[in-house]
Design a protein around this motif. Structure first.
Motif, short mmCIF file in Angstrom:
data_model
loop_
_atom_site.label_atom_id
_atom_site.label_comp_id
_atom_site.label_asym_id
_atom_site.label_seq_id
_atom_site.Cartn_x
_atom_site.Cartn_y
_atom_site.Cartn_z
N GLN A 57 0.84 -1.20 0.00
CA GLN A 57 0.00 0.00 0.00
C GLN A 57 0.88 1.26 0.00
O GLN A 57 0.62 2.21 -0.75
N LYS A 58 1.92 1.25 0.82
CA LYS A 58 2.82 2.40 0.90
C LYS A 58 3.53 2.64 -0.42
O LYS A 58 3.68 3.80 -0.87
N ARG A 102 -5.83 4.60 0.27
CA ARG A 102 -5.67 4.79 1.72
C ARG A 102 -6.74 4.04 2.51
O ARG A 102 -6.53 3.68 3.67
N ASP A 133 -7.07 8.39 -2.30
CA ASP A 133 -7.96 8.22 -1.15
C ASP A 133 -8.52 6.81 -1.10
O ASP A 133 -8.65 6.22 -0.02
N LEU A 168 1.16 4.26 -2.94
CA LEU A 168 0.92 5.67 -2.64
C LEU A 168 2.13 6.55 -2.90
O LEU A 168 1.99 7.67 -3.43
#
Length: 417
Positions: free
Chosen positions: A240-241, A260, A257, A244
């Motif tokens: 996920q990091k 996140r 969003d 992003l």
């Protein structure tokens, strides 16, 4: 322990469960062997086009899913580097009487809907295939399946629905799937207060990257990111990091969003593999009473959204050919006639599968594109403007119905020694 079965299906994914349901509809009991301890929902969700819904109609399952998931109406494609947005209509005309349109659904909901149609003892979990052999018995060829726990199962028919790394496909001699050069992250995003999006697809494209999200309901979205290469590593939180901060850092805030809000338990990353189309056209997709279906036959990249739909088509076509053979033989599985039925199934599916694999790969190649002007023109000026809205028409196919049984219910219970 030794068992005798009429039909054994390896793999309780979409293809395996759908094939078992199709066979049940034509009066044939199948034992489904699944490696894992329960139904696997890897992939979180999938989008089903009208051809998939027609197959689910034939299987008698669609009515359990359509009230839960609304059809998608249109889509938007945003060019990340320029900010240009194109609208693409995704609603499909009532072609062939389907009327279901395009819907994104939870993969687990589809698996459970299929599994609920089967007798409780149809799926044998924690069953790991070790060896496949052929044996002559009474002048007929029998498939002998040895499991890792020492169980031996003799079967008149073996259908491999065991995915990209299929043991059955390997036994048939099919070439291994190849890496497309692309990888994908997929997962669900959950908004406890509601996400606020309409039934629309949002896609974002950049050089070597493509992402998007689809509504499942008022609170959940299915999202993905596809990129060139094979570099993402780590646990779901790390993935996920990386999405992003590295892969989608320039993407619009709406997509960031969504990422996140990812449910990390649903997040997966995997290289995208496919079976080369000539391997499907010229490969040995069956041998006697053994064949493959779904990803075991035709793994493909997800760019046309046809992985699940083509698996459902396989199930109906295979069920139809096996059903006709059984009906014509008074409710019996006759090995010689069954081999012909399976061969007819392969002939019907071979070119369709090769077409979908090729189309999916090319669609992904065009959309991920490069930074050369002609690639951008091909993607933005031609593909999204003229072709994407018609793709569902190109892939649309009615796989047909299952034959009606003309004899009483048969008892195909397994026999154990």
């Amino acid at each position: 322990m030794e068992m005798m079965e009429d039909v054994v299906i390896v793999g309780a994914g979409i293809a395996g469960l759908a094939t078992a349901v199709a066979l049940k509809r034509v009066g044939v009991r199948a034992l489904v062997l699944e490696r894992s301890e329960g139904l696997r929902a890897t992939g979180a969700a999938l989008t089903l086009f009208p051809n998939a819904w027609l197959a689910l109609d034939a299987l008698g399952v669609s009515h359990n899913l359509t009230p839960i998931y609304a059809p998608l109406l249109k889509g938007y494609v945003t060019n990340v580097s320029t900010g240009d947005v194109q609208q693409v209509l995704v609603r499909v005309a009532n072609n062939g009487g389907d009327g279901h349109g395009i819907r994104t659904i939870h993969r687990k909901a589809l698996l459970e809907a299929l599994a609920e149609e089967l007798p409780v003892d149809s799926i044998q979990f924690s069953s790991k295939l070790a060896v496949i052999e052929n044996e002559e018995q009474g002048g007929a060829s029998i498939v002998v399946i040895h499991l890792e726990d020492g169980t031996t199962i003799k079967s008149k028919v073996l259908i491999g629905c065991d995915g990209v790394n299929s043991v059955v496909a390997r036994w048939l001699g099919l070439a291994e799937p190849v890496h497309s050069g692309r990888s994908a992250v997929r997962g669900l995003a959950v908004f406890s207060q509601g996400h606020g999006f309409k039934q629309e697809v949002h896609q974002f494209v950049d050089v070597g990257k493509r992402a998007g999200f689809f509504p499942l309901n008022d609170r959940e979205l299915y999202w993905f990111l596809t990129c060139n290469g094979d570099n993402m590593t780590g646990d779901p939180e790390q993935i996920q990091k990386q999405v992003l901060e590295k892969y989608a850092e320039k993407f619009p805030s709406s997509f960031l969003d969504v990422v996140r809000h990812a449910d990390l338990s649903t997040l997966t990353w995997a290289p995208l593999k496919f079976r080369q189309p000539w391997g499907i056209i010229f490969g040995k997709l069956s041998k006697g009473n053994v064949t493959v279906a779904g990803d075991a036959m035709h793994p493909m990249t997800p760019d046309l959204g046809q992985g699940g739909g083509s698996s459902l088509e396989d199930a109906v076509v295979l069920g139809r050919h096996i059903g006709n053979s059984v009906i014509n033989n008074g409710g019996l599985i006759v090995p010689g006639d069954m081999a012909k039925a399976i061969d007819d199934y392969v002939k019907e599916r071979r070119w369709r599968a090769a077409f979908l694999v090729t189309g999916s790969y090319l669609a992904g190649w065009v959309q991920l594109g490069g930074d050369k002007w002609w690639m951008k023109f091909l993607r933005d000026g031609i593909f999204y403007k003229y072709l994407l809205g018609r793709i569902s028409g190109l892939v649309h196919k009615d796989c047909g119905k299952l034959p009606a049984m003309s004899f009483g219910d048969m008892d195909h219970s397994s026999k154990k020694d």
